[in-house]
Design an enzyme around this catalytic site. Structure first.
Site, PDB file in Angstrom:
ATOM      1  N   ARG A 115      -6.576  10.277  -0.015  1.00 37.68           N
ATOM      2  CA  ARG A 115      -6.311  10.813  -1.355  1.00 37.68           C
ATOM      3  C   ARG A 115      -7.597  11.001  -2.147  1.00 37.68           C
ATOM      4  NH1 ARG A 115      -2.906   6.668  -3.697  1.00 37.68           N
ATOM      5  NH2 ARG A 115      -3.342   5.491  -1.805  1.00 37.68           N
ATOM      6  N   HIS A 169       0.861  -1.180   0.000  1.00 39.14           N
ATOM      7  CA  HIS A 169       0.000   0.000   0.000  1.00 39.14           C
ATOM      8  C   HIS A 169       0.894   1.224   0.000  1.00 39.14           C
ATOM      9  CE1 HIS A 169      -2.977   2.963   1.003  1.00 39.14           C
ATOM     10  NE2 HIS A 169      -3.926   2.059   0.894  1.00 39.14           N
TER      11      HIS A 169
END
Ligand SMILES: Cc1cc2nc3c(=O)[nH]c(=O)nc-3n(C[C@H](O)[C@H](O)[C@H](O)COP(=O)(O)OP(=O)(O)OC[C@H]3O[C@@H](n4cnc5c(N)ncnc54)[C@H](O)[C@@H]3O)c2cc1C
Ligand code: SF4
Ligand code: SF4
Ligand code: FES
Lengths: 534, 224
Positions: free
Chosen positions: A338, A318
């Site tokens: 994000r 990740h």
């Protein structure tokens, strides 16, 4: 509050914030992505892999640490237990009390089977509990299962088994409906419209969430439902070896009490492996976002009994693991940060990529920024890049962070970092096992009858990289599917004589291949104790 | 050299680096954890812990994976607390105040001491969410309790013997299933799929050569 050493870079980040918010970074071309991955993604580091020399995937490459536990000794021999006196005798034995296992158990129970869950820690001590971001389903008018298919197929490097992926996307809306009817609270507007966002690699906003406790909300609801149905749950007990019958079909498992080490025999007409991922194997020395029991046990159980693996060489790192503070090193910073608008910024305050590329591309890009380009921030514990969280409040308005990502705010708040005002430091963390046991669309392994697999222990649904939100989806879709089909297969199954002959057979193969090792597997738990006298 | 602090695990003294969490400090001391350790990240509630700093009157509660050690910290983990979980059929219960009275009548014996709120490891207003549950305001109870990790610390402090996280769990499920607005676009889509409206599209994708799929993927339009 960051120490003095961070202040210079922090000032640059703050100064550039307005400009960086306005910036629409270009996405990489297909060729740029390929070169980037080949140069910087951990999956492409040849010297971190070994070639298997025994078992159904002989000749395939897997991470060194996985190879070691796949080609290891059993914890027991055939005479450690008495197969003629089973401690448990059920229709469906579910191994693993995470999201996939509980979904399978609920559906098997619904179908009238006598089902039991055995799980290593407590029910819900699982990766499912930790998922923050959300779950995908193409249920908006501008979206369709076909678009979802293309996103996932491309994101997975065109390697998914198409029939599995087709099932995933087509059953997705129904999975959301099933969860809603169990009482899972999804984020909705007043009129019931789902609040959905993008995830890395999606072309439509189809990420459904329950704040940033999506997995926890799903897991605690499924757990409550298992308890309401009074399905027997044997916790703090691990499956350590599968049991086959004389026809070679799966017929139960040998279990071990994690505290007393006592062994039990569980006989079953069908078995569902739902043991989850492998983050605690710390491949290539990476930290991990995973729960304590994520040690690839299901892959070992299946492999030793003869089941095939698919894409076991592909892991997901990740992109945004916590790089600072040290106490939460490796912990996940959800991709939703994000999705809500925060961009990745280097030591000089520059946005160096589009924040919503797929995970593998983003991870590789951060690694490049911190290595070749020398634009990483020194954290005292390695390198990292900034994830500029205050952008979220600027874009979505004050209060957005508290409302949409409270868990993140709390996690950093405990260490004096107010993510509404200060950015955070991130670096890739070992997150997800893309590969796993090879299954057919009915959830059964391709070569062992009555052995079903669901959840992160499966390989092939996502190809070689999984998009955010498709895993919570697969544990529900394929968890339910495995439960239904395992219950129905159990109806037509007469279990033969139980055997553990495969243990000796595998031992012989190890010997023939010239493998000498002290390792026993499955690993069950990592050992983090400090060795004082060792 | 790392700065060390003295902690007391179940009363026994260990010297550990000051930057560790209680959980990693236990491992540093040599404990191989089995119980009391799940997600290691503040989500599962497996690691409930009570502690007292020497000389301090107040007994504090926390999650061991989320709390840094301090000097003179006396630590006892609470990996299991006997909560009451009532069994019910989600399809049969009604979203009325009476549900709580039937399943968790002890909530009406709350004496308002606020010990639960003070102890909560997630800093939730626990007494308040119990008050909402008493009133049958499940939506408010659900919202107020949403971040609960079901660690059980509040219940360990409650003179009325209430199993707060289980009460909140029931409220959230009732809210999610019965009170939250229904979702039209979801129902429509489930029906369209059942009616086979996407079968041709999906079938076409199943057959397409990889090269064509690559083209489709690389040129797909992305919603802003
Ligand atoms: C921090 C984090 C965030 C994530 N965020 C998202 C997200 O936003 N969206 C998304 O789609 N996905 C997300 N994921 C991925 C997703 O949560 C997992 O892939 C998924 O939940 C796995 O479910 P599972 O049931 O297969 O495994 P798990 O939930 O891990 O459950 C496995 C269970 O099996 C038990 N077990 C293991 N070995 C044995 C054994 N030998 N015997 C008995 N029991 C055993 C374990 O103890 C555990 O209870 C995230 C993952 C993590 C770690
Ligand atoms: S409300 Fe109770 S069970 Fe929930 S997090 Fe707080 S202390 Fe733990
Ligand atoms: S601890 Fe128990 S009695 Fe005291 S306020 Fe909380 S619920 Fe009420
Ligand atoms: S181990 Fe899960 S909350 Fe601490």
């Amino acid at each position: 509050m960051y120490a003095e050493s961070f202040q210079k870079s922090l000032a640059l980040v703050e100064e550039a914030r307005e400009k960086n918010i306005a910036l629409e970074p270009v996405r990489m071309t297909a060729e740029q992505k390929e070169t980037l991955l080949a140069t910087f993604h951990p999956d492409y580091k040849a010297d971190e892999f070994v070639t298997l020399t025994v078992g159904p995937n002989k000749g395939d490459k897997v991470p060194t640490e996985l190879g070691e536990i796949l080609q290891a000794h059993s914890r027991i021999t055939a005479d450690s237990v008495d197969l003629n006196a089973p401690d448990y005798d059920v229709d469906v034995l579910v191994i693993g009390g995470g999201g996939a296992g509980t979904s399978a158990a609920i559906e098997a129970h619904e179908a009238g089977a006598k089902v039991m869950i055995v799980t290593k820690l407590r029910m819900g001590d699982a990766n499912t509990m930790m998922a923050e971001g959300g779950i995908q389903a193409a249920d908006k008018p501008n979206d369709s299962p076909a678009i979802h298919f293309v996103d996932a197929f491309g994101g997975g490097h065109f390697a998914a088994k198409r029939e599995l992926l087709a099932k995933l996307v087509c059953d997705a809306p129904e999975a959301i409906q099933w969860l809603s009817e169990l009482g899972v609270e999804f984020d909705k507007t007043e009129d019931g419209t789902m609040v959905t966002t993008h995830g890395g690699g999606t072309s439509r906003k189809r990420m459904h969430a329950a704040k940033d406790y999506s997995g926890a909300e799903i897991m605690r609801t499924l757990r409550d439902e298992v308890l309401n149905r009074q399905i027997p749950v044997v916790d703090f007990t691990a499956a350590i070896e599968l049991i086959l019958d004389d026809k070679g079909n799966a017929a139960g498992a040998v279990l071990m009490n994690m505290e007393t080490k006592e062994l039990y025999v569980a006989k079953a007409k069908t078995v569902v492996i739902a043991t989850g991922g492998a983050g605690r194997m710390h491949y290539q020395g990476f930290p991990t976002s995973n729960h304590y029991g994520a040690t690839a046990d299901g892959l070992v159980l299946g492999y030793r009994a003869g089941a095939k693996l698919l894409y076991a060489e592909t892991l997901q790192y990740h992109p945004t693991g916590t790089a600072f503070p040290e106490q939460i090193f490796g912990a996940l910073v959800t991709e939703k940060v994000r999705s809500l608008g925060a961009k990745l910024v280097n030591v000089n305050g520059e946005v160096f990529m589009h924040p919503l590329e797929t995970r593998d591309v983003t991870a590789a890009s951060i690694i490049r920024e911190c290595s070749e380009r020398g634009n990483g921030v020194e954290t005292g514990n390695g390198l990292g890049v900034w994830l500029d969280t205050p952008m979220i409040e600027k874009i979505g308005g004050e209060g957005t962070i508290e409302k949409r990502i409270p868990a993140m705010m709390r996690m950093f708040g405990k260490y004096g970092i107010d993510i509404r005002k200060e950015p955070i430091l991130v670096y890739p963390t070992l997150h997800y096992q893309n590969g796993g046991l090879d299954i057919n669309v009915n959830g059964m392994t391709t070569n062992i009858t009555n052995l079903f697999v669901a959840g992160e222990a499966v390989g092939g649904i996502h190809g070689k990289n999984r998009l955010m939100g498709n895993s919570l989806l697969d544990i529900i879709v394929f968890g339910r599917n495995a439960g239904i089909n395992a219950a129905s297969a159990a109806k037509n199954t007469e279990v033969g004589t139980l055997t553990l002959d495969h243990i000796a057979k595998f031992e012989n193969e190890l010997k023939d291949a010239g493998i000498t090792t002290d390792t026993v597997s499955p690993k069950l738990l990592p050992d983090y104790t400090r060795k004082v006298n060792a | 050299m790392e700065n060390m602090v003295n902690i007391f695990l179940f009363g026994k003294k260990y010297s550990v680096p000051e930057n560790l969490t209680i959980m990693t400090a236990m491992e540093y001391a040599g404990y191989q954890l089995v119980r009391g350790c799940g997600c290691r990240n503040g989500f599962c509630g497996a690691c409930a812990t009570i502690y007292r700093i020497k000389g301090d009157r107040e007994l504090k509660a926390c999650l061991a994976c989320q709390t840094k050690v301090e000097n003179d910290m006396y630590i006892a983990t609470l990996p299991f607390f006997p909560l009451v979980k009532e069994v019910y059929d989600m399809n049969k219960i009604k979203p009325t105040e009476a549900v709580m009275m039937q399943l968790y009548p002890e909530i009406y014996a709350c004496v308002g001491c606020n010990a639960c709120t003070k102890a909560c490891t997630q800093e939730l207003n626990v007494m308040q969410y119990i008050a909402y549950a008493q009133r049958g305001d499940f939506e408010a109870c659900a919202e107020e309790s949403f971040d609960c990790v079901m660690c059980g610390v509040c219940s360990s402090r409650c003179p009325a013997g209430i199993s707060h996280p289980q009460v909140a769990m029931l409220a959230r499920r009732i809210n999610g299933k019965y009170l939250a607005p229904g979702c039209g676009h979801l129902e429509d889509r489930v029906k369209e799929i059942k009616d086979g409206e996407f079968n041709d599209l999906i079938e076409a994708l199943m057959q397409k050569p990889v090269e064509e799929l690559k083209e489709l993927y690389n040129t797909r339009e992305i919603e802003k």
